[in-house]
Scaffold this motif. Structure first.
Motif, short mmCIF file in Angstrom:
data_model
loop_
_atom_site.label_atom_id
_atom_site.label_comp_id
_atom_site.label_asym_id
_atom_site.label_seq_id
_atom_site.Cartn_x
_atom_site.Cartn_y
_atom_site.Cartn_z
N ARG A 307 29.15 35.93 19.29
CA ARG A 307 28.05 35.28 20.00
C ARG A 307 28.11 35.66 21.47
O ARG A 307 29.20 35.79 22.05
N VAL A 308 26.98 35.82 22.08
CA VAL A 308 26.93 36.12 23.51
C VAL A 308 27.32 34.87 24.29
O VAL A 308 26.79 33.78 24.04
N SER A 309 28.26 35.00 25.21
CA SER A 309 28.70 33.88 26.03
C SER A 309 28.56 34.24 27.51
O SER A 309 28.44 35.41 27.86
N PHE A 310 28.59 33.24 28.34
CA PHE A 310 28.48 33.48 29.77
C PHE A 310 29.30 32.43 30.51
O PHE A 310 29.63 31.37 29.95
N ARG A 311 29.63 32.73 31.75
CA ARG A 311 30.35 31.79 32.58
C ARG A 311 29.95 32.00 34.03
O ARG A 311 29.37 33.02 34.40
N GLU A 312 30.30 31.04 34.85
CA GLU A 312 29.96 31.11 36.27
C GLU A 312 30.74 32.23 36.95
O GLU A 312 31.88 32.53 36.59
N LEU A 313 30.10 32.88 37.91
CA LEU A 313 30.78 33.93 38.66
C LEU A 313 31.99 33.37 39.40
O LEU A 313 31.92 32.25 39.93
N PRO A 314 33.10 34.10 39.46
CA PRO A 314 34.30 33.58 40.14
C PRO A 314 34.05 33.37 41.63
O PRO A 314 33.38 34.18 42.29
N LYS A 315 34.59 32.28 42.15
CA LYS A 315 34.41 31.96 43.56
C LYS A 315 35.49 32.58 44.45
O LYS A 315 35.31 32.65 45.67
N PHE A 316 36.58 33.02 43.82
CA PHE A 316 37.71 33.51 44.61
C PHE A 316 37.87 35.02 44.41
O PHE A 316 37.61 35.55 43.33
N PRO A 317 38.31 35.74 45.44
CA PRO A 317 38.34 37.21 45.39
C PRO A 317 39.46 37.73 44.50
O PRO A 317 40.46 37.06 44.25
N TRP A 318 39.25 38.96 44.01
CA TRP A 318 40.28 39.63 43.24
C TRP A 318 41.07 40.57 44.15
O TRP A 318 40.62 40.95 45.22
N VAL A 319 42.26 40.92 43.69
CA VAL A 319 43.17 41.77 44.46
C VAL A 319 43.63 42.92 43.56
O VAL A 319 43.89 42.71 42.36
N ARG A 320 43.72 44.11 44.12
CA ARG A 320 44.20 45.27 43.34
C ARG A 320 45.56 45.71 43.87
O ARG A 320 45.78 45.79 45.08
N ARG A 321 46.44 46.01 42.92
CA ARG A 321 47.74 46.59 43.25
C ARG A 321 47.97 47.80 42.33
O ARG A 321 47.64 47.76 41.14
N ASP A 322 48.54 48.87 42.90
CA ASP A 322 48.80 50.10 42.15
C ASP A 322 50.30 50.32 42.05
O ASP A 322 51.06 50.04 43.00
N LEU A 323 50.72 50.87 40.90
CA LEU A 323 52.12 51.22 40.68
C LEU A 323 52.19 52.65 40.15
O LEU A 323 51.41 53.03 39.27
N SER A 368 54.79 60.62 34.77
CA SER A 368 54.45 59.57 35.72
C SER A 368 53.05 59.04 35.44
O SER A 368 52.11 59.82 35.26
N TYR A 369 52.92 57.73 35.37
CA TYR A 369 51.64 57.05 35.23
C TYR A 369 51.30 56.36 36.54
O TYR A 369 52.13 55.63 37.10
N ALA A 370 50.07 56.56 37.02
CA ALA A 370 49.56 55.78 38.15
C ALA A 370 48.65 54.70 37.57
O ALA A 370 47.59 55.01 37.01
N VAL A 371 49.08 53.45 37.68
CA VAL A 371 48.41 52.34 37.00
C VAL A 371 47.90 51.34 38.04
O VAL A 371 48.58 51.01 39.01
N SER A 372 46.67 50.87 37.81
CA SER A 372 46.07 49.86 38.69
C SER A 372 46.04 48.51 37.99
O SER A 372 45.84 48.44 36.77
N PHE A 373 46.22 47.44 38.76
CA PHE A 373 46.21 46.08 38.23
C PHE A 373 45.25 45.24 39.07
O PHE A 373 45.33 45.22 40.30
N ILE A 374 44.32 44.55 38.38
CA ILE A 374 43.38 43.65 39.04
C ILE A 374 43.88 42.23 38.82
O ILE A 374 44.00 41.78 37.67
N LEU A 375 44.15 41.50 39.91
CA LEU A 375 44.66 40.14 39.83
C LEU A 375 43.60 39.19 40.40
O LEU A 375 42.99 39.46 41.44
#
Length: 407
Positions: A307-323, A368-375
């Motif tokens: 089923r199609v679902s929806f939610r409110e847009l997040p109010k707090f920012p996301w952060v990216r970190r790379d390894l 070697s893997y360059a990986v990004s993480f969205i928090l």
């Protein structure tokens, strides 16, 4: 010669009028039937018996008589009614034909061409291939020729024959797809003969040559395994299935040289890979071909409750970190992604791979893997202290389970 007897048919003027949707006078009905050569043997209004002449071979019931009367009376004389009758119908969700059209339009808009191939194929395609079980092949009792003597069990061989024909006509860059049925004799002990056979629909994708047509603003990039994989996962997402929820494995089929298998509940949902050189040469194809197969019936069963679902847009920012992680060559990115999501699923939203590097300088059988993480936290803004703790815990987990170290 044998005399053909005239057909006697009981009809009702009332039922004929209901079928037509208008009250036609009885005298007009009699007149039309007489002019058509249909004799009225007896009449007890509104019932009558009529005699159908031998030349009217398509008249077998009352509806056929009503059609003949209406043809002479005139369709244009039937007024449009003041009310509409309708019936409610129930269809199984998801709608099979609608989903086929949705995916077909998506693939066509991405440069794919649909093919429709014959289900009758040569038995040699399957008898000489260890990937198929000979005992489940559906063989024709009276085939037209040895090239059309079995029902196909896979979309791959016939798709390769299409590619070979196109290459011979100098069409080297191809993106093809086919929705087609495959047939199996997989229940020989069934009582009814029809139950001994099964029919399964599959979706086959074929890529060969360049990704896109040659253009002044587009490089001639060759299609590859990951290009095909992106379309398969695009189909999953379009049908409401997240690729991250599937288990991954490698195919043991001899037709693949590099491959991936998507599993759900320990059952194969899809497989994709590069066709091996030995298998390609059977069809006189020298350039690389990439093939993906999706078990369409199984995919629809998995998305029945979607089923199609929806939610409110997040109010707090996301952060990216790379390894930049140094791992063994056998380690797959999917293993890193799964460990990261299990470590802190509430905060780590996305895991992406944006670079792969292999060199002897990294060590024997290392890459070697360059990986990004969205928090992102849905309740508050993450602080640097919280982010550092999450990343340190993740690095420890990756080192413990995969032997990964930071470069």
């Amino acid at each position: 010669p044998r005399k053909i007897n005239r057909f006697i048919l009981p009809v009702s003027c009332e039922r004929i009028n209901r079928l037509i949707g208008k009250e036609i006078p009885v005298d007009d009905t009699r007149n039309i039937l007489t002019r058509l050569g249909i004799n009225i043997l007896s009449e007890n209004f509104p019932e009558m018996q009529v005699e159908i002449p031998p030349r009217k071979t398509d008249m077998h019931n009352e509806a056929d008589v009503a059609e003949e009367i209406l043809r002479i009376y005139g369709y244009n004389r039937i007024e449009t009614g003041t009310h509409i009758n309708s019936s409610l119908t129930f269809s199984v969700r998801p709608d099979r034909n609608r989903m086929i059209n949705v995916i077909s339009e998506m693939l066509s808009s991405n440069g794919f061409n649909e093919i429709m191939c014959n289900s009758l194929v040569p038995s040699a395609w399957f008898d000489e291939n260890p990937d198929f079980d000979k005992t489940t092949i559906v063989r024709l009792a009276n085939p037209l020729s040895s090239d059309l003597n079995v029902m196909r069990q896979s979309l791959l061989p016939v798709g390769l024959s299409v590619i070979a024909r196109n290459i011979n006509h100098q069409n080297y860059n191809l993106k093809l797809y086919e929705f087609g049925n495959c047939y199996f004799y997989d229940n020989p002990s069934a009582t009814r003969p029809v139950d001994r056979y099964s029919e399964k629909m599959s979706l086959g994708l074929f890529l060969t040559g360049n990704r896109y047509r040659q253009s002044w603003n587009e490089k001639n990039t060759q299609g590859d395994f990951f290009f095909l994989k992106s379309f398969i996962e695009m189909i999953f997402r379009r049908t409401g299935l997240e690729p991250e929820s599937l288990n991954l494995d490698e195919s043991r089929k001899s037709c693949f040289s590099d491959s991936i298998v998507y599993l759900k509940n320990d059952k194969v949902l899809a497989e994709a890979g590069r066709i091996s050189e030995a298998y390609r040469l059977k069809f006189d194809i020298e350039q690389d071909v990439y093939y993906g197969n999706i078990e369409w019936d199984y995919l629809l069963n998995l998305t029945t409750d979607h089923r199609v679902s929806f939610r409110e847009l997040p109010k707090f920012p996301w952060v990216r970190r790379d390894l930049a992680l140094l791992v063994d060559r056998e380690v797959r990115f999917s293993q890193i992604r799964d460990i990261a999501l299990k470590t802190n699923k509430q905060i780590i939203r996305e895991v992406g791979l944006f670079d792969v590097y292999e060199s002897e300088s990294l060590g024997l059988n290392r890459k070697s893997y360059a990986v990004s993480f969205i928090l992102q936290d849905q309740q508050r803004t993450l602080t640097e202290k919280q982010i550092d703790k999450i990343m340190n815990d993740l690095i420890k987990e990756l080192n413990t389970k995969l032997g990964a170290v930071l470069r």
